[in-house]
Scaffold this active site. Structure first.
Site, PDB file in Angstrom:
ATOM      1  N   CYS A 102       0.630  -0.789   0.411  1.00 31.40           N
ATOM      2  CA  CYS A 102      -0.024  -0.004  -0.101  1.00 31.40           C
ATOM      3  C   CYS A 102       0.942   0.698  -0.110  1.00 31.40           C
ATOM      4  O   CYS A 102       1.900   1.130   0.229  1.00 31.40           O
ATOM      5  CB  CYS A 102      -0.302  -0.402   1.441  1.00 31.40           C
ATOM      6  N   HIS A 144      -9.108  -3.501  -1.584  1.00 31.08           N
ATOM      7  CA  HIS A 144      -7.741  -2.852  -0.987  1.00 31.08           C
ATOM      8  C   HIS A 144      -8.696  -1.667  -1.020  1.00 31.08           C
ATOM      9  O   HIS A 144      -9.180  -0.556  -0.075  1.00 31.08           O
ATOM     10  CB  HIS A 144      -7.032  -3.896  -1.634  1.00 31.08           C
ATOM     11  N   GLU A 145      -8.789  -0.994  -2.112  1.00 30.36           N
ATOM     12  CA  GLU A 145      -8.883   0.506  -2.385  1.00 30.36           C
ATOM     13  C   GLU A 145     -10.303   0.919  -1.548  1.00 30.36           C
ATOM     14  O   GLU A 145     -10.469   1.873  -0.488  1.00 30.36           O
ATOM     15  CB  GLU A 145      -9.186   0.266  -3.690  1.00 30.36           C
ATOM     16  N   HIS A 148     -10.221   1.233   1.704  1.00 29.26           N
ATOM     17  CA  HIS A 148      -9.490   2.431   2.052  1.00 29.26           C
ATOM     18  C   HIS A 148     -10.825   4.127   2.242  1.00 29.26           C
ATOM     19  O   HIS A 148     -10.685   4.968   3.530  1.00 29.26           O
ATOM     20  CB  HIS A 148      -8.767   3.284   1.374  1.00 29.26           C
TER      21      HIS A 148
HETATM   22 NI    NI Z   1      -3.186   1.393   0.028  1.00 29.77          NI
END
Ligand code: NI
Length: 206
Positions: A102, A144-145, A148
């Site tokens: 990341c 993953h995105e 966030h």
């Molecule tokens: Ni990330």
């Protein structure tokens, strides 16, 4: 356009829930995405979420590069995709482990369990509905995105922190494991001949 500064783990913008975007076609959202595109191109990443550039809005950017498309699955490369107000729905119970890094956790790498298959939906920059099914790396980068946007960094998804560490060390670990696996496969005894097949072969040769 501008290359934006990346927020690093520990900055509060990365741990709060981002706000829904009221108008995905608004000029400021387009400008944000253009800057995110330039930032992502500069660091050669696979994805970026708005909170990572200190903007607490539900906007993500991702792509599936050719080299990340798995041969076993019917995946395909995905060009840079901007998604506003994305929502993820897991398809089935299968969990897959895979290595992640990341931009907000620079220099580190970890093995993260994720849903193997998902459906995701959201809006594009014209406000049109987008809905896709994804597996493999595609499913992983989207999860993953989108994490966030909810203040979640990948180490928070891990269940074995012995598999979190400096990139060089984790690459060494992953390579050693892949080599050991390949060696184990090589040592497996040849499958024994099926007697019936052997008979048929004998008949055919007679
Ligand atoms: Ni990330």
């Amino acid at each position: 356009m501008a290359i934006l500064k990346i927020a690093r783990m520990g900055h509060p913008v990365l741990s709060r829930r981002s706000q829904e975007v009221a108008d995905p076609a608004a000029p400021e959202i387009r400008a944000l995405v253009m800057d995110m595109l330039e930032t992502l191109a500069d660091i050669d990443g696979a994805g970026l979420a708005a909170p990572q550039v200190h903007v607490s809005k539900r906007v993500v950017l991702f792509r599936v590069p050719v080299e990340r498309v798995s041969e076993q699955e019917d995946d395909e490369p995905i060009g840079l995709t901007a998604l506003v107000n994305p929502v993820i729905e897991p398809l089935g119970d299968e969990i897959e482990r895979g290595w992640e890094g990341c931009l907000s956790v620079p220099g580190m790498m970890g093995e993260v369990p994720r849903h193997a298959r998902i459906r995701y939906s959201g809006l594009d920059l014209e406000g049109n509905a987008v809905s896709r099914e994804a597996s493999g790396f595609h499913a992983r980068v989207v999860q993953h995105e989108c994490d966030h946007l909810d203040g979640i960094l990948y180490p928070m998804r891990m269940d074995d922190l012995t598999r979190f560490g400096f990139e060089a060390e984790m690459r060494r670990l992953a390579q050693a494991e892949a080599a050991a696996e390949a060696e184990a496969r090589e040592r497996e005894p040849e499958p024994e001949l099926d007697l019936q097949d052997a008979d048929e072969t004998a008949v055919a040769q007679a």
